[in-house]
Design a protein around this motif. Structure first.
Motif, PDB file in Angstrom:
ATOM      1  N   MET A   1       0.830  -1.207   0.000  1.00 22.32           N
ATOM      2  CA  MET A   1       0.000   0.000   0.000  1.00 22.32           C
ATOM      3  C   MET A   1       0.862   1.254   0.000  1.00 22.32           C
ATOM      4  O   MET A   1       1.928   1.293   0.607  1.00 22.32           O
ATOM      5  CB  MET A   1      -0.908  -0.012   1.227  1.00 22.32           C
ATOM      6  CG  MET A   1      -2.011   1.008   1.169  1.00 22.32           C
ATOM      7  SD  MET A   1      -3.193   0.774   2.501  1.00 22.32           S
ATOM      8  CE  MET A   1      -2.362   1.633   3.828  1.00 22.32           C
ATOM      9  N   VAL A   2       0.389   2.287  -0.679  1.00 26.41           N
ATOM     10  CA  VAL A   2       1.068   3.584  -0.706  1.00 26.41           C
ATOM     11  C   VAL A   2       0.118   4.638  -0.153  1.00 26.41           C
ATOM     12  O   VAL A   2      -1.077   4.603  -0.431  1.00 26.41           O
ATOM     13  CB  VAL A   2       1.480   3.952  -2.153  1.00 26.41           C
ATOM     14  CG1 VAL A   2       1.873   5.423  -2.251  1.00 26.41           C
ATOM     15  CG2 VAL A   2       2.625   3.077  -2.623  1.00 26.41           C
ATOM     16  N   ALA A   3       0.671   5.564   0.663  1.00 20.73           N
ATOM     17  CA  ALA A   3      -0.142   6.687   1.163  1.00 20.73           C
ATOM     18  C   ALA A   3       0.775   7.878   1.392  1.00 20.73           C
ATOM     19  O   ALA A   3       1.995   7.779   1.214  1.00 20.73           O
ATOM     20  CB  ALA A   3      -0.857   6.310   2.456  1.00 20.73           C
ATOM     21  N   LYS A   4       0.186   8.988   1.768  1.00 24.70           N
ATOM     22  CA  LYS A   4       0.973  10.188   2.043  1.00 24.70           C
ATOM     23  C   LYS A   4       1.953   9.902   3.175  1.00 24.70           C
ATOM     24  O   LYS A   4       1.612   9.214   4.124  1.00 24.70           O
ATOM     25  CB  LYS A   4       0.025  11.327   2.459  1.00 24.70           C
ATOM     26  CG  LYS A   4       0.276  12.552   1.650  1.00 24.70           C
ATOM     27  CD  LYS A   4      -0.478  13.753   2.087  1.00 24.70           C
ATOM     28  CE  LYS A   4      -0.498  14.735   0.950  1.00 24.70           C
ATOM     29  NZ  LYS A   4      -1.703  14.731   0.167  1.00 24.70           N
ATOM     30  N   ALA A   5       3.172  10.449   3.050  1.00 19.19           N
ATOM     31  CA  ALA A   5       4.180  10.240   4.080  1.00 19.19           C
ATOM     32  C   ALA A   5       3.646  10.738   5.417  1.00 19.19           C
ATOM     33  O   ALA A   5       3.080  11.829   5.503  1.00 19.19           O
ATOM     34  CB  ALA A   5       5.457  10.972   3.698  1.00 19.19           C
ATOM     35  N   GLY A   6       3.813   9.899   6.453  1.00 18.91           N
ATOM     36  CA  GLY A   6       3.395  10.308   7.787  1.00 18.91           C
ATOM     37  C   GLY A   6       1.924  10.066   8.084  1.00 18.91           C
ATOM     38  O   GLY A   6       1.421  10.491   9.117  1.00 18.91           O
ATOM     39  N   SER A   7       1.224   9.373   7.177  1.00 20.89           N
ATOM     40  CA  SER A   7      -0.205   9.158   7.419  1.00 20.89           C
ATOM     41  C   SER A   7      -0.449   8.035   8.423  1.00 20.89           C
ATOM     42  O   SER A   7      -1.524   7.943   9.007  1.00 20.89           O
ATOM     43  CB  SER A   7      -0.910   8.819   6.108  1.00 20.89           C
ATOM     44  OG  SER A   7      -0.469   7.561   5.655  1.00 20.89           O
TER      45      SER A   7
ATOM     46  N   ASP B   1      -7.014   8.343   0.024  1.00 24.40           N
ATOM     47  CA  ASP B   1      -6.100   8.350   1.157  1.00 24.40           C
ATOM     48  C   ASP B   1      -4.959   7.372   0.933  1.00 24.40           C
ATOM     49  O   ASP B   1      -3.872   7.546   1.491  1.00 24.40           O
ATOM     50  CB  ASP B   1      -6.851   7.971   2.433  1.00 24.40           C
ATOM     51  CG  ASP B   1      -7.960   8.957   2.731  1.00 24.40           C
ATOM     52  OD1 ASP B   1      -7.626  10.139   2.933  1.00 24.40           O
ATOM     53  OD2 ASP B   1      -9.142   8.571   2.728  1.00 24.40           O
ATOM     54  N   ALA B   2      -5.193   6.319   0.160  1.00 23.22           N
ATOM     55  CA  ALA B   2      -4.157   5.311  -0.066  1.00 23.22           C
ATOM     56  C   ALA B   2      -4.445   4.589  -1.370  1.00 23.22           C
ATOM     57  O   ALA B   2      -5.552   4.674  -1.904  1.00 23.22           O
ATOM     58  CB  ALA B   2      -4.135   4.313   1.092  1.00 23.22           C
ATOM     59  N   SER B   3      -3.432   3.889  -1.880  1.00 21.56           N
ATOM     60  CA  SER B   3      -3.647   3.066  -3.063  1.00 21.56           C
ATOM     61  C   SER B   3      -2.931   1.741  -2.871  1.00 21.56           C
ATOM     62  O   SER B   3      -1.921   1.665  -2.174  1.00 21.56           O
ATOM     63  CB  SER B   3      -3.134   3.772  -4.318  1.00 21.56           C
ATOM     64  OG  SER B   3      -1.725   3.812  -4.309  1.00 21.56           O
ATOM     65  N   LEU B   4      -3.494   0.701  -3.470  1.00 23.97           N
ATOM     66  CA  LEU B   4      -2.952  -0.645  -3.292  1.00 23.97           C
ATOM     67  C   LEU B   4      -2.545  -1.179  -4.656  1.00 23.97           C
ATOM     68  O   LEU B   4      -3.370  -1.212  -5.571  1.00 23.97           O
ATOM     69  CB  LEU B   4      -4.025  -1.546  -2.657  1.00 23.97           C
ATOM     70  CG  LEU B   4      -3.561  -2.876  -2.090  1.00 23.97           C
ATOM     71  CD1 LEU B   4      -2.671  -2.661  -0.888  1.00 23.97           C
ATOM     72  CD2 LEU B   4      -4.765  -3.731  -1.697  1.00 23.97           C
TER      73      LEU B   4
END
Lengths: 262, 233
Positions: free
Chosen positions: A118-124, A180-183
């Motif tokens: 998963m990828v999301a904004k740094a610090g989320s 908010d995130a992507s997989l």
């Protein structure tokens, strides 16, 4: 009248010459289906040509088989129907081997293995679990194993799973803040997004996710059921590429780790 | 095939209260955009035929731009383009409005159908017989009363057949909503097709449902024409 018939004949001849489907009769042509929104596996260069690991691998396989590669661009969720409808002969688009897909199509031996992450904004501080993603929006590409995973584990816990036609649309909405995130595939996310200027301010969140049943374990080339000739030919060519180091040379161009796995 | 229908029939029709999908979303998109579009189009059509240039010219530019570009491009512009602007994201109201894919879709559809309906209504207003207007003036009507009592009722009636075309085209245009991730009927069909690898069945069900909506719409317009255009029969 004669002139009219002549005109029709010419038009018809042009049409026949144009129809790519007729190329299928010639076994020296392999039509690969590809969804070029998934760098570094497959994407489009600025001049419109296809580039990436899968593209180079396909070309090397065709060279070994003395066949002509024809690339057919197709949305990922339409690959298996396109294969069954004989619009393409093989799917070379980082497609993972899963039980569900095996019921529909056959696969070659594995060509790569990269887990899902998963990828999301740094610090989320998000984690790829249903509880952590409650009330959040998660983007996935339509028809992928990641979509199935998110819908199986995240959606019942109250996450909003949004499917997109292509992976680049997922990143566009991740960047704009709608998601908010992507997989997606870990290597794809790292080399196709996080290490590019586009991916600034984003990072992997949580560990790789694992579920052999939904996610499978490796990617391979998808083939029509019973197309044994092509399966054997591609498997043999792939084994040769692995043995003579051509595979490793291609892999090194795109990845700095062993994409083939053990 | 049975499995697909069992698994997806609810999503095709209405989804769950928390996540409405399919037919319900398609109808809601259609009704919302047509309703808002109609409310916009009537005053715009009056402005378009106005003799005041500063009223007529901006409306003409608006309809020219909207009718001169594909709806798909307009939707992408509103959904992806506008929201990527920093000015939009830093304004709290605009941010919350454009963040929602549904709002973007309704906005794009409304602006589009309003432009076409404006042209249809403006054409109908222009075709009002001079005699009707003269008679109304002779009775002492002017301005708003003239429009409210004479011109608009007769023009909107005359516009019915052309407007019914626009409504059907708008129904077909709602399929574009899937590009903006709105879970309309086509989106559900895509999900079902990619889940069961049965594109013929999945899209066939969607086509049948669209046909049903078209049928109901055509029937409603026929009723309306019979009632309001009775004097033409």
């Amino acid at each position: 009248m004669k002139r009219l018939i002549a005109v029709w004949k010419t038009l018809f001849a042009l049409l026949v010459a144009w129809t790519p489907a007729l190329l299928a009769k010639d076994c020296k042509v392999i039509r690969f289906g590809v969804d070029p929104s998934y760098p570094p596996f497959e994407s489009k260069a600025a001049d419109g040509s296809l580039v990436g690991f899968d593209i180079d691998l396909g070309k090397a396989l065709c060279a070994k088989l003395n066949a002509k590669c024809v690339w057919v661009e197709n949305d990922f969720d339409g690959m298996i129907p396109a294969l069954q409808a004989r619009k393409i002969d093989a799917v070379l688009s980082d497609m993972s081997v899963t039980e569900k897909r095996r019921q529909q199509i056959d696969f070659t031996n594995k060509i790569a293995s990269s887990p899902t992450r998963m990828v999301a904004k740094a610090g989320s501080n998000l984690q790829p679990t249903g509880d952590s993603l409650r009330g959040k929006s998660i983007g996935v590409e339509q028809g992928t194993i990641q979509e199935t995973y998110a819908k199986t584990y995240f959606e019942p816990k109250g996450a909003n799973v949004v499917s997109y036609q292509n992976q680049d649309q997922v990143y566009a909405d991740l960047k704009s803040g709608r998601l908010d995130a992507s997989l997606q595939d870990e290597a794809q996310a790292e080399f196709g997004f996080l290490r590019t200027p586009e991916g600034k301010g984003f990072e992997f969140c949580g560990p790789e996710v694992n579920d052999p049943k939904i996610l499978g374990s490796a990617a391979a080339i998808g083939l029509r059921k019973g197309d044994v000739d092509l399966q054997n030919a591609l498997n043999n060519a792939l084994a040769e590429l692995l043995k003579d180091g051509a595979y490793q040379a291609i892999a090194k161009k795109y990845f700095d780790f062993n994409i083939y796995g053990d | 095939m049975i499995e697909l229908i069992q698994q997806y029939w609810q999503q095709y029709l209405c989804g769950t209260p928390a996540h409405p999908t399919g037919l319900v979303i398609t109808l809601w998109l259609l009704i919302a955009s047509l309703g808002l579009g109609f409310l916009l189009a009537v005053p715009l059509a009056v402005a378009k035929v106005s003799t005041h240039r500063w009223l007529a010219i901006p409306v003409a530019i608006y309809t020219y731009i909207v009718r001169g570009t594909p709806l798909y491009v307009q939707l992408l512009l509103v959904y992806s383009g506008v929201y990527s602007l920093d000015a939009v994201r830093s304004t709290a109201f605009l941010n919350s409005f454009f963040r929602d894919a549904f709002n973007c879709t309704i906005l794009a559809f409304t602006l589009n159908t309003a432009a076409y309906a404006t042209e249809i209504f403006a054409g109908a207003i222009k075709a009002t017989p001079r005699g009707e207007i003269e008679a109304a003036r002779a009775c002492g009507m002017s301005g708003l009363t003239l429009y409210r009592c004479i011109i608009l009722p007769s023009a909107l009636r005359r516009a019915l057949p052309a407007y019914s075309n626009e409504v059907i085209l708008m129904l077909h245009a709602t399929t574009l909503a899937a590009t903006a991730t709105v879970p309309d009927l086509l989106k559900v069909a895509r999900n079902a097709a990619s889940d069961y690898y049965l594109p013929f069945v999945a899209y066939g069900i969607a086509a049948a449902l669209y046909l049903c909506i078209s049928f109901v719409l055509i029937w409603l317009f026929r009723l309306a024409e019979r009632r309001w255009l009775a004097y033409l029969r």
